[in-house]
Design an enzyme around this catalytic site. Structure first.
Site: not given
Ligand code: DX5
Ligand code: ZN
Length: 231
Positions: A10, A35, A37, A39, A68, A70, A139, A181, A183, A203
């Site tokens: 990510s 990936h 993201d 937002m 992705h 959001m 998620m 996705d 942690g 990420g």
């Molecule tokens: C969170 C994102 C993830 C995030 C994951 O809303 O959708 O893609 O970047 O990051 P890590 O791998 O650090 O949890």
């Molecule tokens: Zn994501």
């Protein structure tokens, strides 16, 4: 033919001042997908990147870009991301008034389509749209930020999603990818693979490490070991 699994760094945790270089580096280090993201500070409490940035990184890599979303509403961004070079577009069902229509729209624009399930969102949203799904993304954190901890209940949810997807494959011969996705780290990716995921977003674990290649290789070894056990 799709590979048995995919690692999807990510870019939320990448160095945004050097994004082209960063995506090239993780692909060279063995990542299968990127990936991306998106937002909007409305559906989630954070604001990131849009189609312009997707278009900017597109020439740097051949790997699929996994967008992705959001965001709320969803539909107007679909053609923009398709045009900007996205390969996969996923969205949260709560953010679209007409989930079936949005999924169809993504495919009509030449992309693979998927639904994203927040930790508390039931899997039932997939029941009547299986034929329009290429990917299901679970998620394992609440969306909005990188660097959060994996929510352990997601392992049970992954098993339930795996069972639905396997039953669908049995019935129709069609494959739906199961993506996770939030942690994901070297030390838990094996358990996540054992629960049935085949596509792994990470990420902070990748971009926060000094050695992208070493981290991705360690993740792949853990997934391979878990998949060998599952059979
Ligand atoms: C969170 C994102 C993830 C995030 C994951 O809303 O959708 O893609 O970047 O990051 P890590 O791998 O650090 O949890
Ligand atoms: Zn994501």
């Amino acid at each position: 033919m799709s590979a048995p699994f995919r690692i999807a760094p990510s870019i939320l945790s990448a160095d945004f001042s050097r994004l082209g270089e960063e995506v090239r580096a993780v692909v060279d280090a063995g990542a299968e997908w990127i990936h991306f993201d998106v937002m909007d500070n409305h559906y989630v409490p954070n604001l990131t990147i849009g189609p312009l940035v997707c278009e900017a990184i597109r020439p740097h890599i051949q790997a699929p870009i996994d967008v992705h979303l959001m965001v709320e509403p969803v539909d107007s961004l679909v053609p923009m991301f398709a045009k900007a070079g996205a390969n996969i577009i996923t969205f949260h069902p709560e953010a679209s008034r007409h989930v079936d229509r949005t999924l169809a729209m993504i495919r009509d624009h030449g992309c693979q389509a998927g639904l994203v399930f927040n930790p508390a969102t039931p899997l039932d949203y997939m029941a009547h749209v299986m034929d329009k799904l290429d990917v299901v993304l679970l998620m394992s954190v609440n969306p909005g930020f990188g660097g959060q901890s994996f929510i352990p209940e997601t392992l049970n949810k992954l098993k339930a999603a795996r069972a639905r997807i396997d039953a669908w494959k049995e019935q129709t011969g069609k494959t739906i990818l199961l993506e996770i996705d939030g942690g994901v780290k070297v030390d838990n990716i094996g358990a996540i693979a054992a629960a049935g995921a085949d596509t792994f977003v990470a990420g902070s674990a990748i971009f926060g490490s000094k050695d992208y290649k070493g981290t991705i290789a360690a993740m792949k070894r853990a997934v391979e070991a878990a998949q060998a056990k599952r059979g």
